[in-house]
Design a protein around this motif. Structure first.
Motif, PDB file in Angstrom:
ATOM      1  N   VAL A 138       0.853  -1.189   0.000  1.00 44.23           N
ATOM      2  CA  VAL A 138       0.000   0.000   0.000  1.00 44.23           C
ATOM      3  C   VAL A 138       0.891   1.243   0.000  1.00 44.23           C
ATOM      4  O   VAL A 138       1.713   1.425   0.901  1.00 44.23           O
ATOM      5  CB  VAL A 138      -0.928   0.030   1.230  1.00 44.23           C
ATOM      6  CG1 VAL A 138      -1.916   1.200   1.104  1.00 44.23           C
ATOM      7  CG2 VAL A 138      -1.674  -1.289   1.382  1.00 44.23           C
ATOM      8  N   ASN A 144       1.158   5.415  -0.082  1.00 43.85           N
ATOM      9  CA  ASN A 144       0.388   6.570   0.358  1.00 43.85           C
ATOM     10  C   ASN A 144       0.656   7.774  -0.547  1.00 43.85           C
ATOM     11  O   ASN A 144       1.673   8.459  -0.420  1.00 43.85           O
ATOM     12  CB  ASN A 144       0.766   6.887   1.813  1.00 43.85           C
ATOM     13  CG  ASN A 144      -0.008   8.063   2.369  1.00 43.85           C
ATOM     14  OD1 ASN A 144      -0.724   8.744   1.664  1.00 43.85           O
ATOM     15  ND2 ASN A 144       0.144   8.305   3.665  1.00 43.85           N
ATOM     16  N   THR A 185      -0.934  -4.499  -5.633  1.00 41.20           N
ATOM     17  CA  THR A 185      -0.345  -3.307  -5.024  1.00 41.20           C
ATOM     18  C   THR A 185      -1.381  -2.202  -5.139  1.00 41.20           C
ATOM     19  O   THR A 185      -2.022  -2.053  -6.184  1.00 41.20           O
ATOM     20  CB  THR A 185       0.942  -2.896  -5.754  1.00 41.20           C
ATOM     21  OG1 THR A 185       1.903  -3.940  -5.617  1.00 41.20           O
ATOM     22  CG2 THR A 185       1.519  -1.604  -5.197  1.00 41.20           C
ATOM     23  N   THR A 186      -1.565  -1.423  -4.070  1.00 46.01           N
ATOM     24  CA  THR A 186      -2.588  -0.380  -4.106  1.00 46.01           C
ATOM     25  C   THR A 186      -1.985   0.992  -3.851  1.00 46.01           C
ATOM     26  O   THR A 186      -0.917   1.136  -3.258  1.00 46.01           O
ATOM     27  CB  THR A 186      -3.699  -0.643  -3.065  1.00 46.01           C
ATOM     28  OG1 THR A 186      -3.165  -0.479  -1.749  1.00 46.01           O
ATOM     29  CG2 THR A 186      -4.288  -2.023  -3.226  1.00 46.01           C
ATOM     30  N   LEU A 235      -3.206   4.838  -2.471  1.00 44.69           N
ATOM     31  CA  LEU A 235      -4.194   5.685  -1.817  1.00 44.69           C
ATOM     32  C   LEU A 235      -4.073   7.119  -2.334  1.00 44.69           C
ATOM     33  O   LEU A 235      -2.987   7.717  -2.289  1.00 44.69           O
ATOM     34  CB  LEU A 235      -3.970   5.685  -0.305  1.00 44.69           C
ATOM     35  CG  LEU A 235      -4.288   4.391   0.448  1.00 44.69           C
ATOM     36  CD1 LEU A 235      -3.666   4.417   1.823  1.00 44.69           C
ATOM     37  CD2 LEU A 235      -5.800   4.187   0.543  1.00 44.69           C
ATOM     38  N   LEU A 251      -8.968   4.492  -3.929  1.00 41.19           N
ATOM     39  CA  LEU A 251      -8.023   3.390  -4.009  1.00 41.19           C
ATOM     40  C   LEU A 251      -7.909   2.906  -5.444  1.00 41.19           C
ATOM     41  O   LEU A 251      -8.918   2.641  -6.104  1.00 41.19           O
ATOM     42  CB  LEU A 251      -8.475   2.221  -3.118  1.00 41.19           C
ATOM     43  CG  LEU A 251      -7.430   1.121  -2.920  1.00 41.19           C
ATOM     44  CD1 LEU A 251      -6.296   1.622  -2.044  1.00 41.19           C
ATOM     45  CD2 LEU A 251      -8.053  -0.129  -2.317  1.00 41.19           C
ATOM     46  N   ILE A 291      -6.028  -0.171  -7.651  1.00 41.19           N
ATOM     47  CA  ILE A 291      -5.550  -1.527  -7.364  1.00 41.19           C
ATOM     48  C   ILE A 291      -4.901  -2.092  -8.619  1.00 41.19           C
ATOM     49  O   ILE A 291      -5.540  -2.144  -9.685  1.00 41.19           O
ATOM     50  CB  ILE A 291      -6.720  -2.434  -6.931  1.00 41.19           C
ATOM     51  CG1 ILE A 291      -7.482  -1.814  -5.743  1.00 41.19           C
ATOM     52  CG2 ILE A 291      -6.212  -3.829  -6.581  1.00 41.19           C
ATOM     53  CD1 ILE A 291      -8.810  -2.495  -5.452  1.00 41.19           C
ATOM     54  N   PRO A 309      -7.042  -6.495  -1.040  1.00 38.80           N
ATOM     55  CA  PRO A 309      -6.479  -5.149  -1.073  1.00 38.80           C
ATOM     56  C   PRO A 309      -7.382  -4.098  -0.418  1.00 38.80           C
ATOM     57  O   PRO A 309      -6.890  -3.112   0.127  1.00 38.80           O
ATOM     58  CB  PRO A 309      -6.313  -4.869  -2.568  1.00 38.80           C
ATOM     59  CG  PRO A 309      -6.166  -6.218  -3.179  1.00 38.80           C
ATOM     60  CD  PRO A 309      -7.112  -7.071  -2.408  1.00 38.80           C
ATOM     61  N   THR A 310      -8.694  -4.292  -0.488  1.00 33.61           N
ATOM     62  CA  THR A 310      -9.609  -3.356   0.153  1.00 33.61           C
ATOM     63  C   THR A 310      -9.417  -3.368   1.669  1.00 33.61           C
ATOM     64  O   THR A 310      -9.312  -2.316   2.315  1.00 33.61           O
ATOM     65  CB  THR A 310     -11.063  -3.700  -0.221  1.00 33.61           C
ATOM     66  OG1 THR A 310     -11.249  -3.412  -1.617  1.00 33.61           O
ATOM     67  CG2 THR A 310     -12.064  -2.912   0.601  1.00 33.61           C
ATOM     68  N   SER A 340      -5.750  -2.141   2.548  1.00 38.87           N
ATOM     69  CA  SER A 340      -5.574  -0.708   2.309  1.00 38.87           C
ATOM     70  C   SER A 340      -6.331   0.114   3.341  1.00 38.87           C
ATOM     71  O   SER A 340      -5.884   1.205   3.727  1.00 38.87           O
ATOM     72  CB  SER A 340      -6.034  -0.351   0.899  1.00 38.87           C
ATOM     73  OG  SER A 340      -5.265  -1.058  -0.061  1.00 38.87           O
ATOM     74  N   GLN A 375     -14.812   3.700   0.674  1.00 38.13           N
ATOM     75  CA  GLN A 375     -13.711   3.658  -0.289  1.00 38.13           C
ATOM     76  C   GLN A 375     -14.240   3.955  -1.686  1.00 38.13           C
ATOM     77  O   GLN A 375     -15.260   3.400  -2.107  1.00 38.13           O
ATOM     78  CB  GLN A 375     -13.072   2.275  -0.256  1.00 38.13           C
ATOM     79  CG  GLN A 375     -12.064   2.011  -1.360  1.00 38.13           C
ATOM     80  CD  GLN A 375     -11.549   0.587  -1.320  1.00 38.13           C
ATOM     81  OE1 GLN A 375     -10.876   0.193  -0.382  1.00 38.13           O
ATOM     82  NE2 GLN A 375     -11.875  -0.196  -2.340  1.00 38.13           N
TER      83      GLN A 375
END
Length: 294
Positions: free
Chosen positions: A25, A27, A53-54, A56, A68, A70, A83-84, A87, A105
């Motif tokens: 994750v 940022n 990989t996410t 934000l 988000l 993804i 991932p939800t 994250s 989200q």
């Protein structure tokens, strides 16, 4: 652009590090989304080499808490389950939010409501549509998996396009050894991401307990350790098969063949307007906390 931004790697659907499904994750809450290209995001996801990989970002509207995006190593996804949850865990830590009980989200599939209750993070599935498949397609999937299914499988649209199939019991599911080359060919031919295989735990103390496995060789994920969108697909499939008339909880174990021990809690909820919603809950724990150069 060269920046050092906060980064976490979160293990999802477990309270014990290294036993769930990790997600990276990143940022970008302080970065405008248009400052980062699609190619840059994809390159980072390819480098982390995790199933997802996410990233934000600030939301597009005040009705959301964050946006988000993804990515798998190959492409961007409209939605994914683990991932939800991972994250959300990272967002709470990045923002030092220790009191939130609900969030919304924003992602490509739309709004995803999330609740937080004593460390258990739950999301309402934004999409869970059921579609029958042909007998010829079923036979091909049985051949690829190497097992007979006890109910007709179906295609579930949960963001990813999953085929869901049931076998006799949890042991049969756990011991399955698919022909991955055949399965990759079959899923690519039909534009499905993969197959969710599940079997009931007939001796389990908890009613409606299932062993589940998720195979997606077409996207180079031969077996996903613990799959959130797959658990949505399984819950929706079970509702179609068994026609539950009341809110029903499903306990799903996954990852044993990969030396993991993931646990997902699915809820098939009957709403006040007689509609049916699907919720997936799990724990998450942060195992890496630092910065990444992008």
């Amino acid at each position: 652009m060269t920046l050092m931004v906060p980064f976490k790697q979160v293990d999802v659907f477990t309270e014990k590090p290294f036993m769930g499904n990790p997600v990276a994750v990143i940022n970008f809450l302080e970065i405008d989304e248009n400052e980062v290209s699609q190619e840059e995001l994809q390159a980072i996801a390819n480098w982390t080499n995790l199933s997802e990989t996410t990233f934000l970002f600030k939301p597009s509207d005040k009705k959301y808490d964050y946006k988000l995006r993804i990515f798998t190593p190959r492409s961007e996804l409209p939605f994914a389950g683990h991932p939800t949850i991972g994250s959300c865990k990272a967002f709470l830590e990045f923002t030092k939010n220790t009191t939130a009980t609900s969030l919304v989200q924003e992602c490509k599939i739309g709004a995803v409501p999330i609740t937080i209750n004593e460390g258990l993070i739950s999301f309402k599935a934004p999409m869970a549509d059921y579609e029958s498949i042909s007998s010829e397609m079923i036979a091909d999937y049985e051949k690829a998996i190497g097992l007979k299914f006890i109910k007709p499988p179906a295609l579930l649209h949960t963001g990813p396009e999953w085929i869901v199939a049931l076998v006799e019991d949890a042991e049969t599911c756990f011991n399955a050894n698919p022909n991955f080359a055949m399965l990759a060919h079959q899923t690519k031919q039909n534009d499905h991401v993969g197959i969710i295989l599940a079997g009931p735990k007939k001796e389990a103390a908890i009613k409606n307990s299932y062993e589940m496995r998720a195979f997606a060789p077409m996207i180079n994920v031969y077996e996903d350790p613990v799959c959130g969108s797959g658990s949505v697909a399984l819950a929706r499939y079970l509702q179609e098969v068994y026609k539950f008339e009341k809110t029903t909880d499903i306990t799903i174990s996954e990852g044993g063949r990969l030396k993991r021990n993931g646990l997902m809690l699915a809820s098939i909820k009957k709403e006040a307007d007689n509609s049916t919603s699907y919720y997936i809950a799990g724990h998450a724990t942060t195992v890496i906390d630092g910065k990444i150069k992008v």
